[in-house]
Structures are given as C-alpha cells and as structure tokens.
Design a protein around this motif. Structure first.
Motif, PDB file in Angstrom:
ATOM      1  N   MET A  35       0.824  -1.208   0.000  1.00 31.37           N
ATOM      2  CA  MET A  35       0.000   0.000   0.000  1.00 31.37           C
ATOM      3  C   MET A  35       0.855   1.253   0.000  1.00 31.37           C
ATOM      4  O   MET A  35       0.514   2.262  -0.628  1.00 31.37           O
ATOM      5  N   MET A  36       1.998   1.201   0.690  1.00 35.11           N
ATOM      6  CA  MET A  36       2.893   2.350   0.732  1.00 35.11           C
ATOM      7  C   MET A  36       3.480   2.645  -0.639  1.00 35.11           C
ATOM      8  O   MET A  36       3.644   3.805  -1.011  1.00 35.11           O
ATOM      9  N   THR A  37       3.794   1.584  -1.392  1.00 36.72           N
ATOM     10  CA  THR A  37       4.364   1.823  -2.724  1.00 36.72           C
ATOM     11  C   THR A  37       3.325   2.399  -3.676  1.00 36.72           C
ATOM     12  O   THR A  37       3.659   3.135  -4.597  1.00 36.72           O
ATOM     13  N   GLU A  38       2.056   2.064  -3.445  1.00 39.47           N
ATOM     14  CA  GLU A  38       1.006   2.462  -4.385  1.00 39.47           C
ATOM     15  C   GLU A  38       0.254   3.718  -3.965  1.00 39.47           C
ATOM     16  O   GLU A  38      -0.571   4.226  -4.725  1.00 39.47           O
ATOM     17  N   ILE A  39       0.547   4.254  -2.770  1.00 41.72           N
ATOM     18  CA  ILE A  39      -0.216   5.382  -2.251  1.00 41.72           C
ATOM     19  C   ILE A  39      -0.099   6.627  -3.130  1.00 41.72           C
ATOM     20  O   ILE A  39      -1.017   7.435  -3.215  1.00 41.72           O
ATOM     21  N   GLY A  40       1.022   6.777  -3.820  1.00 42.48           N
ATOM     22  CA  GLY A  40       1.224   7.965  -4.645  1.00 42.48           C
ATOM     23  C   GLY A  40       0.833   7.793  -6.095  1.00 42.48           C
ATOM     24  O   GLY A  40       0.973   8.720  -6.891  1.00 42.48           O
ATOM     25  N   SER A  41       0.375   6.585  -6.473  1.00 45.98           N
ATOM     26  CA  SER A  41      -0.003   6.286  -7.871  1.00 45.98           C
ATOM     27  C   SER A  41       1.119   6.653  -8.839  1.00 45.98           C
ATOM     28  O   SER A  41       0.889   7.234  -9.904  1.00 45.98           O
ATOM     29  N   CYS A  42       2.342   6.328  -8.449  1.00 49.65           N
ATOM     30  CA  CYS A  42       3.521   6.648  -9.266  1.00 49.65           C
ATOM     31  C   CYS A  42       4.569   5.566  -9.021  1.00 49.65           C
ATOM     32  O   CYS A  42       4.329   4.605  -8.304  1.00 49.65           O
ATOM     33  N   SER A  43       5.729   5.718  -9.606  1.00 48.32           N
ATOM     34  CA  SER A  43       6.829   4.789  -9.338  1.00 48.32           C
ATOM     35  C   SER A  43       7.492   5.174  -8.020  1.00 48.32           C
ATOM     36  O   SER A  43       7.659   6.364  -7.723  1.00 48.32           O
ATOM     37  N   SER A  44       7.859   4.168  -7.237  1.00 50.93           N
ATOM     38  CA  SER A  44       8.384   4.469  -5.911  1.00 50.93           C
ATOM     39  C   SER A  44       9.307   3.373  -5.409  1.00 50.93           C
ATOM     40  O   SER A  44       9.287   2.244  -5.904  1.00 50.93           O
ATOM     41  N   VAL A  45      10.099   3.733  -4.396  1.00 48.13           N
ATOM     42  CA  VAL A  45      10.980   2.781  -3.708  1.00 48.13           C
ATOM     43  C   VAL A  45      10.837   3.016  -2.212  1.00 48.13           C
ATOM     44  O   VAL A  45      11.005   4.148  -1.737  1.00 48.13           O
ATOM     45  N   ILE A  46      10.509   1.971  -1.469  1.00 52.32           N
ATOM     46  CA  ILE A  46      10.411   2.043  -0.012  1.00 52.32           C
ATOM     47  C   ILE A  46      11.590   1.290   0.578  1.00 52.32           C
ATOM     48  O   ILE A  46      11.764   0.090   0.320  1.00 52.32           O
ATOM     49  N   LEU A  47      12.425   1.979   1.352  1.00 54.77           N
ATOM     50  CA  LEU A  47      13.580   1.380   2.012  1.00 54.77           C
ATOM     51  C   LEU A  47      13.229   1.219   3.481  1.00 54.77           C
ATOM     52  O   LEU A  47      13.033   2.217   4.180  1.00 54.77           O
ATOM     53  N   ALA A  48      13.123  -0.032   3.953  1.00 56.69           N
ATOM     54  CA  ALA A  48      12.570  -0.294   5.274  1.00 56.69           C
ATOM     55  C   ALA A  48      13.499  -1.155   6.121  1.00 56.69           C
ATOM     56  O   ALA A  48      13.370  -2.389   6.128  1.00 56.69           O
ATOM     57  N   PRO A  49      14.427  -0.547   6.845  1.00 50.35           N
ATOM     58  CA  PRO A  49      15.273  -1.324   7.757  1.00 50.35           C
ATOM     59  C   PRO A  49      14.463  -1.740   8.988  1.00 50.35           C
ATOM     60  O   PRO A  49      13.644  -0.978   9.498  1.00 50.35           O
ATOM     61  N   SER A  50      14.692  -2.970   9.459  1.00 49.56           N
ATOM     62  CA  SER A  50      14.142  -3.397  10.743  1.00 49.56           C
ATOM     63  C   SER A  50      15.324  -3.704  11.657  1.00 49.56           C
ATOM     64  O   SER A  50      16.458  -3.323  11.346  1.00 49.56           O
ATOM     65  N   SER A  51      15.100  -4.395  12.757  1.00 49.53           N
ATOM     66  CA  SER A  51      16.194  -4.605  13.704  1.00 49.53           C
ATOM     67  C   SER A  51      17.342  -5.412  13.110  1.00 49.53           C
ATOM     68  O   SER A  51      18.510  -5.151  13.413  1.00 49.53           O
ATOM     69  N   GLU A  52      17.040  -6.358  12.216  1.00 48.99           N
ATOM     70  CA  GLU A  52      18.097  -7.214  11.669  1.00 48.99           C
ATOM     71  C   GLU A  52      18.040  -7.366  10.158  1.00 48.99           C
ATOM     72  O   GLU A  52      18.801  -8.152   9.588  1.00 48.99           O
ATOM     73  N   THR A  53      17.125  -6.659   9.501  1.00 46.48           N
ATOM     74  CA  THR A  53      16.982  -6.818   8.051  1.00 46.48           C
ATOM     75  C   THR A  53      16.850  -5.457   7.366  1.00 46.48           C
ATOM     76  O   THR A  53      16.562  -4.443   8.008  1.00 46.48           O
ATOM     77  N   PHE A  54      17.054  -5.474   6.055  1.00 49.12           N
ATOM     78  CA  PHE A  54      16.862  -4.286   5.235  1.00 49.12           C
ATOM     79  C   PHE A  54      15.945  -4.690   4.087  1.00 49.12           C
ATOM     80  O   PHE A  54      16.329  -5.487   3.224  1.00 49.12           O
ATOM     81  N   GLY A  55      14.717  -4.166   4.091  1.00 49.18           N
ATOM     82  CA  GLY A  55      13.748  -4.518   3.079  1.00 49.18           C
ATOM     83  C   GLY A  55      13.558  -3.414   2.063  1.00 49.18           C
ATOM     84  O   GLY A  55      13.646  -2.228   2.404  1.00 49.18           O
ATOM     85  N   VAL A  56      13.310  -3.795   0.827  1.00 51.11           N
ATOM     86  CA  VAL A  56      13.075  -2.828  -0.248  1.00 51.11           C
ATOM     87  C   VAL A  56      11.838  -3.253  -1.025  1.00 51.11           C
ATOM     88  O   VAL A  56      11.768  -4.383  -1.517  1.00 51.11           O
ATOM     89  N   ALA A  57      10.867  -2.344  -1.128  1.00 51.53           N
ATOM     90  CA  ALA A  57       9.661  -2.580  -1.917  1.00 51.53           C
ATOM     91  C   ALA A  57       9.649  -1.579  -3.070  1.00 51.53           C
ATOM     92  O   ALA A  57       9.990  -0.411  -2.892  1.00 51.53           O
ATOM     93  N   VAL A  58       9.257  -2.046  -4.244  1.00 44.71           N
ATOM     94  CA  VAL A  58       9.309  -1.215  -5.449  1.00 44.71           C
ATOM     95  C   VAL A  58       7.966  -1.258  -6.167  1.00 44.71           C
ATOM     96  O   VAL A  58       7.345  -2.314  -6.285  1.00 44.71           O
ATOM     97  N   SER A  59       7.532  -0.093  -6.646  1.00 44.19           N
ATOM     98  CA  SER A  59       6.370  -0.033  -7.536  1.00 44.19           C
ATOM     99  C   SER A  59       6.778   0.675  -8.820  1.00 44.19           C
ATOM    100  O   SER A  59       7.700   1.502  -8.816  1.00 44.19           O
ATOM    101  N   ILE A  60       6.107   0.355  -9.907  1.00 41.62           N
ATOM    102  CA  ILE A  60       6.317   1.065 -11.161  1.00 41.62           C
ATOM    103  C   ILE A  60       4.965   1.558 -11.667  1.00 41.62           C
ATOM    104  O   ILE A  60       4.009   0.782 -11.762  1.00 41.62           O
TER     105      ILE A  60
END
Length: 276
Positions: free
Chosen positions: A197-222
């Motif tokens: 939902m975060m990637t699609e909230i802007g109705s555009c292409s986006s990159v979400i960089l989401a570090p947690s305590s032990e991981t680094f997550g990346v979500a992408v929309s086009i």
C-alpha cells in the motif's frame, strides 16, 4: 575511481544510471554512477525486458511512460490469428483494440464479423524479471539514500545474487526473503500488505527502504503498481534513523519530481487515508 554498487568494485569508466528507468516512471535526478559496461548489459537484460513485459506495457501505455526513444508504448501481439486463419497484429491501445491484417496489409474494421474473436499463443511473461529488477533497484536506491553505510551494513551480495539470477545455475544459498506481484503473501503477513500500500499510495513509481532490527527490506512499484519486495540481513543499528530517515526512507517519482519522505511520515499518511 568511482564505486559501482552493482559490481561492488571501483570503476575507471563510470556512467549515470537511472535507478528507475524513464520508461518505468523514473527521473533524471534519481541517478547514481555505476560501471558503464555492466550498466549497458544489465539495462538490456533486466530494465529493457521488464519495460517490454506484456503486462507492464499496459501500465506504460496508460501513463504515457516513454523512454529515451520517446516512442509511446502500445501492448501488441504481433502474431495472432482470426478464426478463419487470417494472420493479424493486435494492438491494445488506450483508444481500444485494433486489428491489422498482415496478409492484406490493412486495418480490419470492428464491424467486420471476423474481428469478434482472435487467438494467440506467443505471449511470453518472465515471472523472474520482477525480482531481478527489484534487486537491482534495491542496490542503487539503497546506495543513493544511505551511501557507504548501506554497503558496510547491508548484505548487498544477497541483492546481487537475485539481480544476476542465472536460470541455468540457480542460486541455492540465498537467504533473502522475496515477494513479487505474482506471489501471494503468507497468511498473517501484514507487513507485506502495508508495504504494498505504501508503494502504491502515490499512484507513481516508488521505492520504499525499510530497515528493521536485523533486516533491510526494499519494496518497489512502477507506475503506481506494486512490483516486488526483497529483504536481506542488515546491521540496521548503524544506519541513520531520524528526520527524513525515521524508520526508513521513501522515494516517489511524482508530478515529474523526486519526492523523499521518512517511512514514519508515509505510515501516518497511510493511516489517515485508511481512516477516512
């Protein structure tokens, strides 16, 4: 010498790399320098393949997303047949479906009784290209946002394994967690739904960089559509986590601008939207 995050080496021949290609909703200000030779290779092998994915072409057509060629993309089936065996080319443009008689070299009117049905068998969709592209974007966007701290504290080789995915020699030692547009999240995995939902909230292409305590997550929309998510091990405590980086960093290419926000800010925007 310039560091290239794709090869994890320094290069004497750098070139600017669009982290999200223009044909997929990118921007000239959202770039980093990488090795030219590798950039040319990965650009055709991954970016070009995704940009011409049959499903993605519908989104590019809708958004009018053109690349350097400035040619408007139209989803096209080049080798189809009508029920009477007539070979046709089929285009699915914003103005509707059109048929072109390849033998007679002329358009077929929709009023033609033959135009009510066609068949095709040559549409190919590579389900692996999604995650190869997400891994590539993860490397570039992570370095763009966090610089050397990204390279030092994130297991970037896990992204490279996926980016350089070789179907003949499948990587068996990857510890990355992955989802793509063609995978259903596991039951109870609310975080993937939230990131989507975060990637699609802007109705555009986006990159979400989401570090947690032990991981680094990346979500992408086009072009407003979620494409995929990859998470790899990380020493997140060594990454900046305040102001525009609180809980993570979000980059949106919207209204021909590069917009950057903290993950916390987007989280609150999403909550407000869901409560309305």
């Amino acid at each position: 010498m310039t560091y290239c995050v794709y090869t994890d080496k320094e290069t004497l021949d750098p070139s600017p790399e669009h982290i999200l290609p223009l044909s997929l909703g990118g921007h000239d200000d959202f770039v980093i320098d990488v090795d030219r030779k590798f950039n040319n290779d990965i650009g055709s092998r991954v970016d070009g393949k995704l940009a011409n994915d049959f499903i993605v072409l519908f989104e590019r057509d809708r958004a009018g997303a053109v690349g350097h060629s400035k040619k408007h993309p139209i989803p096209t089936v080049k080798n189809a047949k009508l029920t009477d065996g007539t070979p046709v080319q089929v285009k699915f443009g914003k103005d509707g479906l059109s048929l072109f008689d390849l033998r007679g070299r002329k358009n077929i009117e929709r009023t033609d009784s033959r135009a009510h049905q066609f068949q095709c068998s040559n549409i190919k969709i590579d389900i692996d290209i999604d995650l190869m592209f997400v891994a590539k974007v993860a490397l570039a966007a992570g370095y763009y946002a966090y610089g050397d701290d990204f390279v030092k504290n994130v297991q970037t080789d896990e992204f490279r394994k996926i980016m350089n995915f070789d179907k003949q020699n499948l990587p068996t030692d990857s510890i990355a967690r992955v989802y793509s547009r063609s995978h259903e999240p596991e039951e109870g995995d609310d975080m993937i739904h939230i990131l989507k939902m975060m990637t699609e909230i802007g109705s555009c292409s986006s990159v979400i960089l989401a570090p947690s305590s032990e991981t680094f997550g990346v979500a992408v929309s086009i072009l407003g559509k979620f494409l995929g998510f990859i998470s790899v091990p990380c020493k997140s405590s060594n990454l900046v986590n305040d102001r525009d980086y609180k809980y993570g960093h979000c980059i949106y290419i919207q209204n021909e601008q590069v917009k950057r926000f903290s993950l916390d800010y987007i989280r609150l925007k999403l909550l407000n939207q869901l409560e309305q």
